[in-house]
Design a protein around this motif. Sequence first.
Motif, PDB file in Angstrom:
ATOM      1  N   GLN A   1       0.826  -1.208   0.000  1.00 35.65           N
ATOM      2  CA  GLN A   1       0.000   0.000   0.000  1.00 35.65           C
ATOM      3  C   GLN A   1       0.855   1.252   0.000  1.00 35.65           C
ATOM      4  OE1 GLN A   1      -3.055  -0.170   2.960  1.00 35.65           O
ATOM      5  NE2 GLN A   1      -4.337   1.289   1.885  1.00 35.65           N
TER       6      GLN A   1
ATOM      7  N   ARG B   1       2.498   1.588  -3.668  1.00 29.53           N
ATOM      8  CA  ARG B   1       1.668   1.795  -4.856  1.00 29.53           C
ATOM      9  C   ARG B   1       0.878   3.093  -4.827  1.00 29.53           C
ATOM     10  NH1 ARG B   1      -3.883  -1.268  -5.860  1.00 29.53           N
ATOM     11  NH2 ARG B   1      -5.126  -0.346  -4.222  1.00 29.53           N
ATOM     12  N   GLU B   2       0.582   3.634  -3.642  1.00 32.32           N
ATOM     13  CA  GLU B   2      -0.149   4.896  -3.560  1.00 32.32           C
ATOM     14  C   GLU B   2       0.828   6.055  -3.716  1.00 32.32           C
ATOM     15  OE1 GLU B   2      -2.559   4.967  -0.102  1.00 32.32           O
ATOM     16  OE2 GLU B   2      -3.767   3.240  -0.716  1.00 32.32           O
ATOM     17  N   LYS B   3       0.630   6.842  -4.742  1.00 31.25           N
ATOM     18  CA  LYS B   3       1.614   7.839  -5.147  1.00 31.25           C
ATOM     19  C   LYS B   3       1.972   8.800  -4.024  1.00 31.25           C
ATOM     20  CE  LYS B   3       0.068   7.704  -9.989  1.00 31.25           C
ATOM     21  NZ  LYS B   3      -0.921   6.628  -9.788  1.00 31.25           N
ATOM     22  N   ASP B   4       0.957   9.289  -3.285  1.00 30.78           N
ATOM     23  CA  ASP B   4       1.245  10.247  -2.219  1.00 30.78           C
ATOM     24  C   ASP B   4       1.993   9.586  -1.063  1.00 30.78           C
ATOM     25  OD1 ASP B   4      -1.184   8.807  -1.870  1.00 30.78           O
ATOM     26  OD2 ASP B   4      -1.698  10.102  -0.200  1.00 30.78           O
TER      27      ASP B   4
ATOM     28  N   LYS C   1      -1.397  16.002  -2.294  1.00 32.50           N
ATOM     29  CA  LYS C   1      -2.602  15.182  -2.375  1.00 32.50           C
ATOM     30  C   LYS C   1      -3.807  16.105  -2.233  1.00 32.50           C
ATOM     31  CE  LYS C   1      -4.964  11.228  -0.274  1.00 32.50           C
ATOM     32  NZ  LYS C   1      -4.897  10.180   0.792  1.00 32.50           N
TER      33      LYS C   1
ATOM     34  N   VAL D   1      -4.949   9.063  -7.700  1.00 32.51           N
ATOM     35  CA  VAL D   1      -4.364   8.097  -6.773  1.00 32.51           C
ATOM     36  C   VAL D   1      -5.011   6.736  -6.986  1.00 32.51           C
ATOM     37  CG1 VAL D   1      -4.077   7.501  -4.330  1.00 32.51           C
ATOM     38  CG2 VAL D   1      -3.809   9.870  -5.080  1.00 32.51           C
ATOM     39  N   SER D   2      -6.263   6.748  -7.491  1.00 28.93           N
ATOM     40  CA  SER D   2      -7.027   5.525  -7.697  1.00 28.93           C
ATOM     41  C   SER D   2      -6.379   4.649  -8.749  1.00 28.93           C
ATOM     42  CB  SER D   2      -8.461   5.857  -8.120  1.00 28.93           C
ATOM     43  OG  SER D   2      -9.161   4.707  -8.507  1.00 28.93           O
ATOM     44  N   MET D   3      -6.651   3.320  -8.641  1.00 24.72           N
ATOM     45  CA  MET D   3      -6.103   2.361  -9.589  1.00 24.72           C
ATOM     46  C   MET D   3      -7.094   1.971 -10.676  1.00 24.72           C
ATOM     47  SD  MET D   3      -2.950   1.671  -8.781  1.00 24.72           S
ATOM     48  CE  MET D   3      -2.764   3.406  -8.384  1.00 24.72           C
TER      49      MET D   3
ATOM     50  N   LYS E   1     -12.079   9.652  -3.819  1.00 23.17           N
ATOM     51  CA  LYS E   1     -11.304   9.563  -5.050  1.00 23.17           C
ATOM     52  C   LYS E   1     -10.281  10.698  -5.087  1.00 23.17           C
ATOM     53  CE  LYS E   1     -14.474   7.164  -8.164  1.00 23.17           C
ATOM     54  NZ  LYS E   1     -15.137   7.204  -9.500  1.00 23.17           N
TER      55      LYS E   1
ATOM     56  N   ASP F   1       7.157   7.781  -9.331  1.00 19.81           N
ATOM     57  CA  ASP F   1       6.292   6.899  -8.553  1.00 19.81           C
ATOM     58  C   ASP F   1       6.888   5.509  -8.539  1.00 19.81           C
ATOM     59  OD1 ASP F   1       5.657   5.755 -11.041  1.00 19.81           O
ATOM     60  OD2 ASP F   1       3.904   7.033 -11.281  1.00 19.81           O
TER      61      ASP F   1
END
Length: 532
Positions: free
Chosen positions: A183, A186-189, A207, A233-235, A267, A361
Amino acid sequence: MLDARSPHSLHFAQNASLVVLSLLFLPLSTLLLFASYVTRPFLSNEDAARKHILSSVSRRDSSFRPKTVLVTGVGKIKGLFLARAFYKAGHNVIGADFEPHGIPVCGRFSKALRSFYSLPKPNEKVGAAYYIDALLQIVRKEKVDLWVSCSGVVSALEDGQAKEVLERRSDVRCIQFDVVTTQMLREKDAFVAQTQRLGLPTLETHKVTSRAAVHKVLNESPRTKKRYIMKSVSMDDASRGITTILPKRNVSETYNHVSAIPISGNKPWILQQYIKGREYCTHALIVNDEVKAFVACPSSEFLMHYEALPADSTLSRAMLRFTEEFVRRCGSYMIGHLSFNFLIEEIVSEKGAQMTLLPIDCNPRVHTAVVLFHGQEQAMAEAYLTALTPQINSIRERPITNGYAEAQSEPPSSPVTPSKPHPNIDGYTTAPPEPSSPVQPVNPARYYWLPHDLVTLLLLPLLDRQTTMSAYLQDCQTFLQHLLLWKDGTYEVWDPLPAWWLYHAYWPGQFWAKAVMGGRWSRVDVSTGKIF
């Protein structure tokens, strides 16, 4: 290029035309398939090579026994490549993957697999329970020693959950990060925040969860003269396809653009400082906090051509150094795959050119660039199997806190003595690799996907009225160069059926399903089986 606003009739025509195109080339591809089977014993006898590897390894090590390796994601080229690598190194390979719309994936038909299992896909209703249980049943039934996860974007967290369950309820070792690490990466922020905490450079990132927050950041841009790329940020596929540079030419255009973006607390998006520069991506195998395999190559927004940077080049060594520093400074037990996207900013002054390496990222999964390790399958397999050594297995006994094994080095917040900077790469040493340097490609081939180039270089330009004759001839020259000098990422003369199935069964089936269900898409990644 079509998008969500394009008429349904155009999307139907797009899907139908690609199905027809596959049928037109079916006779030629089938002829190549049979020719491969006929000439295979003379051109590339992988069975003999496999027996030679087993014999030579057994002579060196009388205790050598082939391992049973489960590779999930064999419908993606990266998963198929790793399955083939373990097979060629003399191991028993079990394949598994999701099969959307019930259409078998290409990896199911690979000669490298001893058996294949279709997996239930995690979803919002049932979560990952059925998926994890299916993996557990496979591990127990096949007596799997090692699970190599080649997860996609959507199932990354579920693979992290599966790792924790499988290692708790069986003896299998997993090449996969746990949930907390996955987690964070993978989450950019979260990744940018972690990189800053580790004392490593990164791009300015904000963010944002509302349009007001976006405008608050952008209102400072006239003073700072900064520009930003806005990314979700969503996949989910719809949001992943939206990237834009802000602010626009005027305030009105900026407000109109931002108002059309679906943004909320559920989102969130990020605003990341936009800097012109060359983009690169990397793939790394991490086992017990060590980089065991590494490759870097030029990147782009939609990467479909792979050409490795020389392992001894300044840029490759700098990116390897960053990866090693990131893993070391995290100070926690890490085992899995790391794929960084980098931006190289070049500043020219009176003193010369200065290059700065900035991570954009991170993707905590296998990168398709793993195909660049072709020819080094045995070394790659050995790198993966270091996860089975007693020293690493003993880590399982360490106490776990918040998803991490007890750190063996200083915590992330501890001060770290900076490395001596290289005169050309800001902040990173590019000293020669240590004796325990990772596996890296040696004289790697360059990779492309023939159907992708056929459509994008030869057919689509004919439909574009703005295409000039000189530009089209240049595209034709590029296509011919790839056809003669590059290597298709899926086709192997000793294992030809997966490529035939991918281009004449899997993709036509996906396109036809989209046509029937009225699905809309803007682009396709042939290498990963992904439709955006």
